[in-house]
Each structure stands twice: as structure tokens, then as C-alpha cells.
Design a protein around this motif. Structure first.
Motif, PDB file in Angstrom:
ATOM      1  N   ASN A 136       0.853  -1.181   0.000  1.00 22.09           N
ATOM      2  CA  ASN A 136       0.000   0.000   0.000  1.00 22.09           C
ATOM      3  C   ASN A 136       0.895   1.240   0.000  1.00 22.09           C
ATOM      4  N   GLY A 137       0.904   1.926  -1.136  1.00 21.11           N
ATOM      5  CA  GLY A 137       1.804   3.066  -1.316  1.00 21.11           C
ATOM      6  C   GLY A 137       2.778   2.871  -2.460  1.00 21.11           C
ATOM      7  N   GLN A 138       2.739   1.704  -3.113  1.00 21.61           N
ATOM      8  CA  GLN A 138       3.632   1.443  -4.250  1.00 21.61           C
ATOM      9  C   GLN A 138       3.345   2.426  -5.384  1.00 21.61           C
ATOM     10  N   PRO A 139       4.379   3.018  -6.002  1.00 23.37           N
ATOM     11  CA  PRO A 139       4.141   3.893  -7.148  1.00 23.37           C
ATOM     12  C   PRO A 139       3.492   3.125  -8.304  1.00 23.37           C
ATOM     13  N   ILE A 140       2.421   3.705  -8.864  1.00 21.86           N
ATOM     14  CA  ILE A 140       1.723   3.053  -9.979  1.00 21.86           C
ATOM     15  C   ILE A 140       1.725   3.924 -11.232  1.00 21.86           C
ATOM     16  N   ALA A 141       2.161   5.181 -11.111  1.00 18.77           N
ATOM     17  CA  ALA A 141       2.219   6.059 -12.286  1.00 18.77           C
ATOM     18  C   ALA A 141       3.125   7.240 -11.980  1.00 18.77           C
ATOM     19  N   VAL A 142       3.723   7.781 -13.048  1.00 23.28           N
ATOM     20  CA  VAL A 142       4.542   8.986 -12.964  1.00 23.28           C
ATOM     21  C   VAL A 142       3.968  10.020 -13.917  1.00 23.28           C
ATOM     22  N   VAL A 143       3.802  11.234 -13.429  1.00 20.94           N
ATOM     23  CA  VAL A 143       3.343  12.338 -14.270  1.00 20.94           C
ATOM     24  C   VAL A 143       4.465  13.369 -14.371  1.00 20.94           C
ATOM     25  N   LEU A 144       4.804  13.749 -15.612  1.00 15.41           N
ATOM     26  CA  LEU A 144       5.769  14.816 -15.858  1.00 15.41           C
ATOM     27  C   LEU A 144       5.025  16.034 -16.379  1.00 15.41           C
ATOM     28  N   ALA A 151       2.200  19.132 -12.211  1.00  9.77           N
ATOM     29  CA  ALA A 151       2.351  17.685 -12.036  1.00  9.77           C
ATOM     30  C   ALA A 151       1.562  17.197 -10.826  1.00  9.77           C
ATOM     31  N   ASP A 152       1.644  17.933  -9.720  1.00 13.52           N
ATOM     32  CA  ASP A 152       0.929  17.531  -8.513  1.00 13.52           C
ATOM     33  C   ASP A 152      -0.584  17.526  -8.741  1.00 13.52           C
ATOM     34  N   HIS A 153      -1.091  18.501  -9.502  1.00 11.22           N
ATOM     35  CA  HIS A 153      -2.526  18.536  -9.791  1.00 11.22           C
ATOM     36  C   HIS A 153      -2.922  17.397 -10.731  1.00 11.22           C
ATOM     37  N   ALA A 154      -2.149  17.202 -11.767  1.00 10.23           N
ATOM     38  CA  ALA A 154      -2.522  16.224 -12.786  1.00 10.23           C
ATOM     39  C   ALA A 154      -2.575  14.811 -12.225  1.00 10.23           C
ATOM     40  N   VAL A 155      -1.693  14.496 -11.289  1.00 13.24           N
ATOM     41  CA  VAL A 155      -1.663  13.133 -10.764  1.00 13.24           C
ATOM     42  C   VAL A 155      -2.933  12.815  -9.972  1.00 13.24           C
TER      43      VAL A 155
END
Length: 766
Positions: A136-144, A151-155
Motif C-alpha cells: 500500500n503506497g507502491q508507485p503506480i504512475a509517474v506524471v511529468l 504535475a501535482d494537480h494532474a496526478v
């Protein structure tokens, strides 16, 4: 690569370290009377750059065309991603790339720390290579995106659905197993028949002690700024192992290690966490996919989701003794949480292996595999929580026997290492303990708990033994460049995480070379520099020191090869020579001396460059090597609220030669402050229903602040260890050890309530 511009300040009246001889019987140049540099409280040389904002950390490098990254984290502990809709995210302002398991480049699993010589990864999970979720907390996507805010909003616009699977997240109910190894050694140690001897002992203590999860909270959250230049990957990282990170990333991307260049000039705290985690790998993969430089700076919550911390433990300590307090049986066993994908069982029996003699000993660690973020090193892994259990049990036994706790420890002081049988290289624990007790006023301690009052406050004193092993890992090397008129450059792929490495090593190099401190330039924090050095295990100082000693000898030999027949040094060997006053000379013979500049002038050289590997650390195969100390605590407990206030702490340490009194004091105090957090407040709240960390912020995960920290006094023996490269042993981690037990023992002495589960919060005292 970072280098330090030197400034010095005078500190009159500071005693120099004692003179002693090196293991080969030669006089030690670091204690020569005309070299008053070792032990001096020299201010940190990087201080001016930090306080003026001129020290650049990993997230402060600006690269042309750089984009900013944000991570999305899973909200289940185990299962798979059924739907990951990126439509709204891709349409958000400023978004350059959305990377998921569906478009990520192929990546190899990273090599886990301690499984290969230079592996640096926290776990070996495939990074975004499929739809599987492992914690629980594993990264599942990266937004550039073009800005961090975009980036913070888009994710937040990602739409995710999961198929959950049964997960094991409850430490108490999980099955346990014996790990294949603990720090490369066996998981259990058996000497004699401890359980039988314990049952036959006339005086016994048998208790269970528990410690919680802890998370890393370095002042600089984890960050990386990186770019691909063709097939070469350039990273500015906050790292305590630049070469290990370079090697591990090369394995992940299937390229040669020489194609990865890591710089880490300044690190705002590491404590075991600044190695390789998924964020660096994901940033590099996204940069390659987008063909843009990337900065990824984890939020404080992001650190809790991606970077491992200390595992929870449950420990049994059982001690059987005769009426005089002699240990007939010493048992320290228990379990720690772990995952099947990392290689660090919390080694809580490490301190017990070396501290006390006993007729029969049983030590054992088992692990409970959970579906959680991989645990990792955190300041004094094992010793910090293991000493809480061991030293609390000894305090309990001392009360039962009616023996002063310090005296009980003295009666069980071993002549040799109790488990290995090796002689100690140097052990002056009793001297440190006696001096600390006198300074602290231990004789005024009330034997009866709850006997001393000041208004609503009950006052108590407690103590505990501190210890941490000496280590010197292989691979260290140093490069020395001696110029005719410029600075003497020392190049080592070392790290500065705030502990004063650059300052201390500058002092040591200046003393060894016989030049003013101002003339030495110590370069570090770059994987292109000499050697493979890890800032961990309190061993970096010894590792660098061994490398500089080897390079210094090579330099002297190289200079002697340059002298002509008309030189006063003609015909001499390196064994005949000492470095002093900016040159080479024969000890006690002023006529046989020549400056470095004169030697280079005669030979027509502008500089001479040498590089050498440190000698093998053979000392560890012949001696049991540890730092020791005693922690003293005065605590007050409110009779109304149960609040605990630690009013005084004193640490009396035996850590060999102290190389810089000022930075050493800071390190000891910093460790003791971290020990206060361990004792009174630090606790990761882990929801066993879904495996999620519930307090991922400094608002809810409490660490000591100014008003929590009392007067802290530090003292040391300053007796050099004759079997280490500079007579010194590491000091970065020992400060935290013993503090948890010292506080718990002081609390018991104050109010009569024995707390066996950390942290000591007021609800446990009401």
C-alpha cells in the motif's frame, strides 16, 4: 564533485590526542607534537556554504528543459490494477508525459542491498513492469509536467480501480521463519544450554519488549535531478552510496556502470535511507521516455510511501543469575517484520553478542513476512531497539537482586567477546561508565522508585549501556594530487551527510601530509572519484582513513623516486621518512629535509598524482571491535497527567581517538536526540486492515523538537584503538543506542511503572 574552501578558527586549550604507535609499530604521525590538528574542535568547513544558501542539494540543480515529476501511489496492499484511466491527466495543463506499466521502458529488477557487493536497492520488485501491487503506497504512475504544481494537480486526476487479493499485514498473527542470514551472519547463536541454565538459576527475569515501526524523516526529503546524455545517465542525487547507486542503476537499465554518473555533493541527512529506491529508477525511465531532464522531489508523504524505515520487533530477554549477579543464562530472541523482497531482518541481538559474559547464551531472530514497503537500515539498525530490551531487562534484574545497575553490569564485564571468543581490540567501557556516573551524580539516585518528588513531578535516574560495532568495508581508495604551488587535492568517492566528513578528513590529511589545513582540498560526493565508499555502518571515516594512509605512502614513494643524487633525501626509503612542514624529512635531523615544492622543482614536475586502494581490513578477523558507552538519564513524570519530561542526558563514550571534538560532540548529541524520539514519541501508525501508513507527515509522526530536548552532556575517553587506521572508531550511530532503555529505566525509578513497549507515551503511565 564537491570541494571545500578552507577556513579555520582557533580553539585554545584543547588537549591533543595521546601519542601511540600504529599496528606495525611505527610512530603515528597524527599524534606528533608539531601537528596540533587532530582532535581540535574545527568548525565544519561546509558551514558557510550551507548557511548562505550556496550549497546545492539534489532538488536544487536546474537543467535546461527540465520537467517536474509527481507520483501516484497504490491504495491497496496486494492485488492488481484493473483500470488505470489517464485521459484526464494527459489533458491537464502542462502535462508532458504520463508513464504507467503500459508504456514504461523495459527495466530489470534492481539488485538488493547486501545481496551483491554494490547492490543498493531497498527491494527487488520489478519497477512498474506489470499491473501487480505489492504494498500500500507502491508507485503506480509517474506524471511529468512543466511545473511541479501542474504535475501535482494532474496526478490527482488519475482514475484507478483494483482487484484486491488477501494480504498479510498483521505482525502479531503472521507466521515466522528463520532468515537465511542476518547482516551476512547466522540468525541464531547458541552457546551451552541457556534455557536449562535459566530454569536452574536462583534469580530470573523473563520479559517481552516491543518496539514499533519507525520512518525516516531526514531534513532533506529524497529527491533526484537527472538527465540522459545519449546513452549516459547523469544524476544529482541525495545519496550515501554514489558508486552503489551508479552500479545498481546500470543493472536496471542494462548499461555499463561507466555510463552512469552520480553526484551527491550535499545530503541533508541519510541515517540509512539515502540509497536506491523506486523514485530514482522511475525518474530515469520517465526522462528517457520523454527525452527531457527530470526533477523528482518526494513530498514528506512520498518518503513514507516509497522509502523504507525501521521494522517493528517483539523481543524476549530472559536472564538467569546467581545471588551475586553473575549471569548464568542470557537469552535474547524474538521476531521482526520484513518482506520477502529485501534482505534486512532487524538485527536486534547484535549488541547482546558482545556486551556481557554469561555461562550460557541463546540468541535468535525470526522474521514475519508482511505485504508492506520493504524495511531498511535506520540509525543503528538492531542496536537501537535491541539495547532497549536488553538494558531494560538488566535494570529489572538489578532491582530484584538489590544491586546497583552499574555494578551489575560491571560484574558481568567479559574479558573476551562472549560469542566469538576474540580479544577486544580496545575496550574501556568501565572507565567511561565510572567517569560518566561521577559527572552525572549517579550516587544520588534513589534505590526505591517514586521516592523523589518536586511538586507534581516524580524524579528518577536511569542508565543503559551503548554499543555499536567498528566496521571497515572493502573497496575504499584515495587519489592525492600534490601541486607545486596549488592545494593538495584528496579525491575520494565519499559522502557528506552532515556528520563533518569533509572537515575531519581535511584535518587528518593535513596532519599526515605535514601541511596547513588551508592547503588541503578534500573532494567527495561523485562516483567518478576514487574508490567505492559507503556512508553507513559508522565506517566511512575508517574506510577513508585507510585509503588516505595507502595513498599517502604511495605519494611519499613517488616523491622519493623524483629526488636527485644531490638531494638531502637521496638514498632514503619511505620507512626513513616523515612528512612535516610542507615536505619530507628524516625524523630528528633538520639537515635531511626538503619541501614538496623543491622536490617537484628539481624534477621539473608541476604536480604528482597517486592513487591507492586501502589495505584489506584484516583487523576484524583478529579482534572483536566495538565502540562502547553509558547513557545516563534524569526523567520527571507528572503524577497528574503521566507526562514524561527528560531533564538531563549524559553520554560517556569509549570510541577510540576523537578526530574533531566539535563535530564529534554534534554527532553524539544528534544520536542521543534521535534516541529521545525513539523512547518517547516516534511511532509509525500502520493500519493492519489494509497495510497503509496512517501518519505520513511531521504533523502526526512526532520527532523531538527544541522544547523536548534537555541539556545533553557528552564526554569520551579519547583512548586510540591501536588496531584501526587512525585509532578511531565510528561515532555516527552509537549515540542512539541505549537511550531508549536509559529513559525507560529513569521513568521506572521516578514512578515505579515499568514500560516494556516503546514509545513511552502518557497513556502507558496512567
Amino acid at each position: 564533485m564537491s570541494s571545500i574552501d578552507l577556513q579555520t578558527s582557533a580553539h585554545p586549550g584543547v588537549a591533543l590526542a595521546r601519542d601511540y604507535r600504529t599496528p606495525d609499530g611505527q610512530p603515528d604521525p597524527l599524534s606528533a607534537p608539531d601537528q596540533p590538528r587532530i582532535g581540535m574542535p574545527l568548525s565544519r568547513l561546509d558551514g558557510p556554504r550551507k548557511v548562505t544558501g550556496n550549497a546545492r542539494f539534489a532538488a536544487e540543480f536546474a537543467l535546461e528543459g527540465m520537467v517536474y515529476a509527481a507520483l501516484a501511489y497504490s491504495t491497496i496492499a496486494r492485488g492488481r490494477i484493473a483500470l488505470l484511466d489517464t485521459t484526464a491527466t494527459e489533458a491537464a495543463p502542462g502535462v508532458v508525459l504520463v508513464m504507467t506499466h503500459e508504456n514504461v521502458p523495459p527495466l530489470q529488477s534492481p539488485p538488493v542491498f547486501l545481496t551483491t557487493a554494490k547492490g543498493a536497492a531497498g527491494d527487488d520488485h520489478p519497477v512498474l513492469q506489470n499491473d501487480r501491487v505489492h504494498w500500500n503506497g507502491q508507485p503506480i504512475a509517474v506524471v511529468l509536467a512543466e511545473t511541479q504544481e501542474q504535475a501535482d494537480h494532474a496526478v490527482t486526476l488519475l482514475q484507478v480501480e483494483y482487484v484486491q487479493e488477501p494480504a498479510m499485514t498483521d505482525f502479531d498473527s503472521a507466521e515466522t521463519r528463520e532468515p537465511s542470514n542476518v547482516l551476512g551472519g547466522p540468525a541464531s547463536v547458541t552457546i551451552g544450554h541457556a534455557e536449562r541454565a535459566f530454569e536452574d538459576a536462583p534469580c530470573r527475569v523473563d520479559a517481552i519488549y516491543r518496539t514499533p515501526r519507525h520512518n525516516h524523516n531526514a531534513i532533506e526529503p529524497h529527491a533526484v535531478t537527472l538527465a540522459w546524455q545519449g546513452d549516459e545517465l547523469i544524476l544529482h542525487d541525495g545519496s550515501q552510496c554514489v558508486d552503489h547507486v551508479a552500479y545498481s542503476l546500470a543493472q536496471v537499465f542494462g548499461i555499463d556502470e561507466s555510463q552512469v554518473h552520480v553526484t551527491s555533493p550535499f545530503v541533508g541527512g541519510g541515517f540509512g535511507s539515502k540509497t536506491l529506491w523506486q523514485h530514482q529508477i522511475l525518474a530515469a525511465a520517465a526522462a528517457r521516455l520523454a527525452d527531457r531532464p527530470v526533477r523528482m522531489a518526494l513530498s514528506r508523504e512520498g518518503v513514507y510511501r516509497v522509502v523504507g524505515g525501521r521494522a517493528c520487533t517483539e523481543q524476549r530477554v530472559a536472564i538467569g543469575a546467581d545471588e551475586k549477579g553473575h549471569f548464568q543464562a542470557l537469552i535474547h530472541t524474538g521476531k521482526a517484520a520484513m518482506t520477502a523482497h529485501n534482505n534486512l531482518p532487524e538485527p536486534f541481538t547484535q549488541a547482546t553478542k558482545c556486551l556481557y559474559g554469561a555461562d550460557h547464551i541463546q540468541l535468535a531472530i525470526r522474521v514475519a513476512d508482511l505485504d508492506m514497503l520493504a524495511n531498511t537500515f535506520m540509525r543503528a539498525p538492531g542496536e537501537s531497539v535491541g539495547t532497549f530490551a536488553l538494558e531494560s531487562a538488566i535494570d529489572e534484574l538489578a532491582e530484584q537482586l538489590g544491586i546497583d545497575p552499574l555494578e551489575l553490569r560491571r560484574r558481568n564485564e567479559p574479558e573476551r567477546d562472549p560469542t566469538s571468543g576474540l580479544p577486544f581490540s580496545s575496550r574501556h567501557l568501565l572507565e567511561a561508565s565510572r567517569a560518566g556516573a561521577e559527572r552525572f551524580g549517579w550516587a544520588r539516585r534513589s534505590v526505591r522508585p517514586g521516592a523523589r518528588h518536586e511538586g507534581e513531578w516524580q524524579i528518577g535516574l536511569g542508565c543503559a549501556t551503548a554499543t555499536y560495532p567498528y566496521m571497515r568495508m572493502p573497496g575504499a581508495a584515495a587519489r592525492i594530487t600534490l601541486s607545486r604551488h596549488g592545494p593538495v587535492r584528496i579525491d575520494v568517492a565519499a559522502h557528506e551527510m552532515g556528520m563533518g566528513t569533509a572537515t575531519v578528513q581535511t584535518q587528518v590529511a593535513a596532519a599526515r601530509l605535514g601541511v596547513p589545513i588551508e592547503r588541503v582540498q578534500f573532494n567527495y560526493g561523485d562516483s567518478s572519484l576514487a574508490g567505492v565508499v559507503l556512508a553507513g555502518g559508522s565506517q566511512q571515516t575508517a574506510a577513508i582513513g585507510g585509503a588516505v594512509i595507502a595513498a599517502h605512502r604511495a605519494l611519499v614513494e613517488a616523491l622519493l623516486e623524483l629526488v636527485g643524487s644531490d638531494s638531502p633525501l637521496a638514498g632514503l626509503s619511505s620507512d626513513d621518512i616523515e612528512c612535516r612542514e610542507g615536505g619530507l624529512g628524516v625524523p630528528g635531523d633538520a639537515s635531511r629535509f626538503e619541501t614538496y615544492e623543491r622536490i617537484l622543482d628539481r624534477a621539473g614536475h608541476s604536480e604528482v598524482l597517486v592513487e591507492a586502494d586501502a589495505a584489506e581490513s584484516e583487523e576484524l578477523s583478529h579482534f572483536s571491535m566495538h565502540s562502547f558507552g553509558t547513557i545516563f538519564c534524569e526523567a520527571a513524570v507528572s503524577t497528574i497527567t503521566g507526562e514524561v519530561r527528560v531533564r538531563r542526558l549524559l553520554g560517556a563514550f569509549d570510541c577510540g581517538r576523537i578526530l574533531n571534538a566539535k563535530t564529534a560532540t554534534s554527532q553524539f548529541r544528534g544520536g542521543m536526540i534521535m534516541g529521545l524520539g525513539l523512547a518517547l514519541m516516534e511511532e509509525t501508525q500502520f493500519d493492519t486492515r489494509n497495510g497503509r501508513i496512517m501518519n505520513p507527515s511531521l504533523a502526526e509522526y512526532h520527532v523531538p523538537v527544541q522544547m523536548d530536548v534537555p541539556e545533553i552532556e557528552v564526554m569520551w575517553t579519547d583512548i586510540p584503538d591501536p588496531h584501526t587506521p587512525m585509532g578511531a572508531r565510528g561515532i555516527g550511530e552509537i549515540g542512539i543506542t541505549g537511550v531508549g532503555a536509559a529513559v525507560a529505566n529513569a521513568v521506572y525509578n521516578a514512578c515505579g511503572r515499568r514500560v516494556r513497549e516503546l514509545p513511552i507515551t502518557l497513556d502507558k503511565l496512567l
